[in-house]
Motif scaffolding. Sequence first.
Motif, short mmCIF file in Angstrom:
data_model
loop_
_atom_site.label_atom_id
_atom_site.label_comp_id
_atom_site.label_asym_id
_atom_site.label_seq_id
_atom_site.Cartn_x
_atom_site.Cartn_y
_atom_site.Cartn_z
N THR A 169 -7.06 -5.62 -5.67
CA THR A 169 -6.24 -3.72 -6.06
C THR A 169 -7.10 -2.54 -6.37
O THR A 169 -8.14 -3.22 -6.43
N SER A 202 -2.95 3.77 -3.52
CA SER A 202 -2.90 2.68 -4.06
C SER A 202 -2.01 1.29 -3.90
O SER A 202 -1.55 1.19 -3.21
N PRO A 232 -6.93 -11.77 -4.88
CA PRO A 232 -6.90 -10.25 -4.95
C PRO A 232 -7.40 -8.97 -5.16
O PRO A 232 -8.20 -9.17 -4.89
N GLN A 256 0.68 -1.49 0.03
CA GLN A 256 -0.18 0.29 -0.35
C GLN A 256 1.13 1.79 -0.08
O GLN A 256 2.12 1.85 0.77
N LYS A 274 -6.83 2.52 -6.79
CA LYS A 274 -6.40 3.34 -6.44
C LYS A 274 -7.10 4.67 -6.36
O LYS A 274 -8.15 4.16 -7.16
N ARG A 300 -2.81 -9.35 -2.11
CA ARG A 300 -3.75 -10.40 -1.92
C ARG A 300 -3.81 -10.56 -0.51
O ARG A 300 -3.54 -10.37 0.56
N ASP A 324 -1.72 -3.30 -4.11
CA ASP A 324 -1.91 -4.41 -4.73
C ASP A 324 -1.56 -5.19 -4.24
O ASP A 324 -0.33 -5.19 -3.37
#
Length: 257
Positions: free
Chosen positions: A148, A137, A146, A94, A150, A141, A139
Motif C-alpha cells: 500500500t 495511490s 501486501p 494503481q 500514496k 498484493r 493497494d
Amino acid sequence: MMSTKTWYTLHCFVGIWFLSLGITIDGKDLPSSFEKCHRSDPQFDQCLRNAVNGAIRMLKDGLPEFGILPLEPLAVDSLVIEQGDPSSPIKLKQHFTNVRLSHLTESTIVKYRTDLKKLIIKTEAITPQVQFVGNYSMDGRILVLPITGKGVANITLHRLKTHHELIGELVERNGEQYMHIRKYLVHFEPKLVTFEFGNLFNGDERLGKTMHQVLNDNWEVVFRELRSSYEDTFGYIFKKISNQIFLKVPMNKIFLE
C-alpha cells in the motif's frame, strides 16, 4: 479505465504517427520539412518509416499551428491500472495522476508495414528508455506480500520495443472514403523495468526498502502480470485518438496517390 481528459493529452504522441503521413487537416498543408509518401512508390513502407522518424524529432517541441503540444514530456492527467485475477501472483490497483512520460521522442521506428487492401498498419519501434513519473495511490498484493502507498512514482521501461497494429474498416461519407480504426493493439517488450514508489507503507523505510527489492528483483513477473492492463488502456486511448484523425481526413489525403 481512463479519464476523458487523457484522450486529449495523449493526442500529441499518437498524432505524430499520422500527421507524418502527409495528412491535410482543416485545409492546412504540413510543413515542407515533413516527408510525404505516395502509394505508387515501390518503397512506400520505407518512406513512411522515414517520415515518422523525422516527424518524431521535429515535433519534440510541438507544432502550435496544428494544436500539437510538446511531446517532451507528454502529460497524462489520470489513469488506472488494475490486476484482479484471483489466480495471479499479483492483485493490485494503481491510480496515477499528473503523469509525465519522458523520452518518447527518442523512439526509432524500425519497421512499418501497411496493407491498404485489408486496412492494416503495423509498426515496431525501439525506445532506449521511457520514464513514467506521477502521483500514485496503490493497494493490493505483490507475490505473497501486501502493498500500500500514496506518493510519487517513477517507473522506467528500459530498451523498450513497442508493437502497434491498427485494424480499420472503410466508411463512406459525402462521396469520400475514410478509414475507421475499429481495433488498436499495443504490445510492450521492455528489456528491464525499474520501480520506485515514494512513501510506501506510509513512509515505513524498512518495509519500503523490502518491497522495492521484491519489485525490482521480480520485475519480469510484476510487469508481465500488469502488462495487459497497460496495453489495453493505451490501445483504447490510441484508438479513440486515431479515429479523430482518420474519420476527419479522407484516405486519399492520408496515403497519397
